[in-house]
Write a protein that holds these residues in place. Structure first.
Motif, PDB file in Angstrom:
ATOM      1  N   TRP A  20       0.832  -1.208   0.000  1.00  0.00           N
ATOM      2  CA  TRP A  20       0.000   0.000   0.000  1.00  0.00           C
ATOM      3  C   TRP A  20       0.868   1.259   0.000  1.00  0.00           C
ATOM      4  CZ3 TRP A  20      -4.196   1.598  -1.794  1.00  0.00           C
ATOM      5  CH2 TRP A  20      -4.737   2.821  -1.395  1.00  0.00           C
ATOM      6  N   THR A  21       1.930   1.259   0.775  1.00  0.00           N
ATOM      7  CA  THR A  21       2.848   2.406   0.804  1.00  0.00           C
ATOM      8  C   THR A  21       3.476   2.624  -0.564  1.00  0.00           C
ATOM      9  OG1 THR A  21       3.310   2.102   3.155  1.00  0.00           O
ATOM     10  CG2 THR A  21       4.951   3.318   1.880  1.00  0.00           C
ATOM     11  N   LEU A  22       3.846   1.560  -1.254  1.00  0.00           N
ATOM     12  CA  LEU A  22       4.478   1.675  -2.568  1.00  0.00           C
ATOM     13  C   LEU A  22       3.550   2.231  -3.642  1.00  0.00           C
ATOM     14  CD1 LEU A  22       6.502  -1.654  -2.650  1.00  0.00           C
ATOM     15  CD2 LEU A  22       7.459   0.663  -2.630  1.00  0.00           C
ATOM     16  N   ILE A  23       2.241   2.033  -3.496  1.00  0.00           N
ATOM     17  CA  ILE A  23       1.327   2.472  -4.556  1.00  0.00           C
ATOM     18  C   ILE A  23       0.528   3.719  -4.202  1.00  0.00           C
ATOM     19  CG2 ILE A  23       1.149   0.129  -5.452  1.00  0.00           C
ATOM     20  CD1 ILE A  23      -1.748   0.053  -4.388  1.00  0.00           C
ATOM     21  N   SER A  24       0.595   4.176  -2.942  1.00  0.00           N
ATOM     22  CA  SER A  24      -0.305   5.262  -2.547  1.00  0.00           C
ATOM     23  C   SER A  24       0.370   6.475  -1.932  1.00  0.00           C
ATOM     24  CB  SER A  24      -1.345   4.729  -1.556  1.00  0.00           C
ATOM     25  OG  SER A  24      -0.712   4.397  -0.326  1.00  0.00           O
ATOM     26  N   THR A  25       1.689   6.433  -1.775  1.00  0.00           N
ATOM     27  CA  THR A  25       2.383   7.568  -1.160  1.00  0.00           C
ATOM     28  C   THR A  25       3.453   8.105  -2.109  1.00  0.00           C
ATOM     29  OG1 THR A  25       4.135   6.248  -0.121  1.00  0.00           O
ATOM     30  CG2 THR A  25       2.087   6.536   1.139  1.00  0.00           C
ATOM     31  N   PRO A  26       3.781   9.384  -1.990  1.00  0.00           N
ATOM     32  CA  PRO A  26       4.860   9.934  -2.818  1.00  0.00           C
ATOM     33  C   PRO A  26       6.182   9.198  -2.619  1.00  0.00           C
ATOM     34  CG  PRO A  26       3.605  11.719  -1.845  1.00  0.00           C
ATOM     35  CD  PRO A  26       3.105  10.437  -1.220  1.00  0.00           C
ATOM     36  N   VAL A  27       6.509   8.867  -1.382  1.00  0.00           N
ATOM     37  CA  VAL A  27       7.761   8.159  -1.094  1.00  0.00           C
ATOM     38  C   VAL A  27       7.780   6.802  -1.796  1.00  0.00           C
ATOM     39  CG1 VAL A  27       9.112   7.055   0.735  1.00  0.00           C
ATOM     40  CG2 VAL A  27       8.180   9.344   1.085  1.00  0.00           C
ATOM     41  N   GLY A  28       6.663   6.075  -1.722  1.00  0.00           N
ATOM     42  CA  GLY A  28       6.592   4.765  -2.365  1.00  0.00           C
ATOM     43  C   GLY A  28       6.624   4.844  -3.871  1.00  0.00           C
ATOM     44  N   LEU A  29       5.840   5.745  -4.460  1.00  0.00           N
ATOM     45  CA  LEU A  29       5.792   5.881  -5.923  1.00  0.00           C
ATOM     46  C   LEU A  29       7.120   6.370  -6.487  1.00  0.00           C
ATOM     47  CD1 LEU A  29       2.208   7.373  -6.170  1.00  0.00           C
ATOM     48  CD2 LEU A  29       2.942   5.140  -7.056  1.00  0.00           C
TER      49      LEU A  29
END
Length: 130
Positions: A20-29
């Motif tokens: 979820w962090t990888l697809i929904s946050t600026p840091v993850g994306l």
């Protein structure tokens, strides 16, 4: 005319919160989809390249974000109703998470779009180990 493209990629993780962090946050994306990402309310800005030199910037409207499920965006310079979506789901068989990508390509551009998503997922695997 746009053609709907649906892709699926298995990830090497059992952690839904990490996906979820990888697809929904600026840091993850920023780790796998663009060189820089900013969110301001429901607007996401994606930057590819060096911001101080040659670069490309695009903004997208976040149409829908459902925690631990999916994020759906619409390029704000798009002339049609096409969107792109990243959906996460858990495989009961393997126990790992998968990403489902929905995107739209103009006639003759589907292969290029699939290649770009494959490259992005390869980058995700390389950088995060997921």
């Amino acid at each position: 005319m746009s053609r709907k493209i649906e892709l699926e990629y298995e990830l090497k993780t059992r952690s839904g919160s990490a996906v979820w962090t990888l697809i929904s946050t600026p840091v993850g994306l920023k780790k796998w989809l663009a060189d820089d990402v900013f969110f301001e309310e429901n607007v996401a800005t994606f930057v590819w390249g060096d911001p101080l030199r040659e670069h490309e910037t695009h903004t997208a409207i976040v149409m829908e974000m459902v925690k631990n499920s999916h994020i759906r965006l619409y390029w704000d310079d798009s002339d049609d109703d096409s969107y792109w979506e990243i959906r996460m789901f858990h495989s009961e068989i393997a126990g790992n998470y998968h990403l489902g990508i929905t995107d739209f390509a103009e006639d003759g551009e589907a292969e290029d779009l699939v290649r770009i998503w494959n490259q992005n997922i390869d980058r995700l695997h390389r950088i995060t180990g997921v």
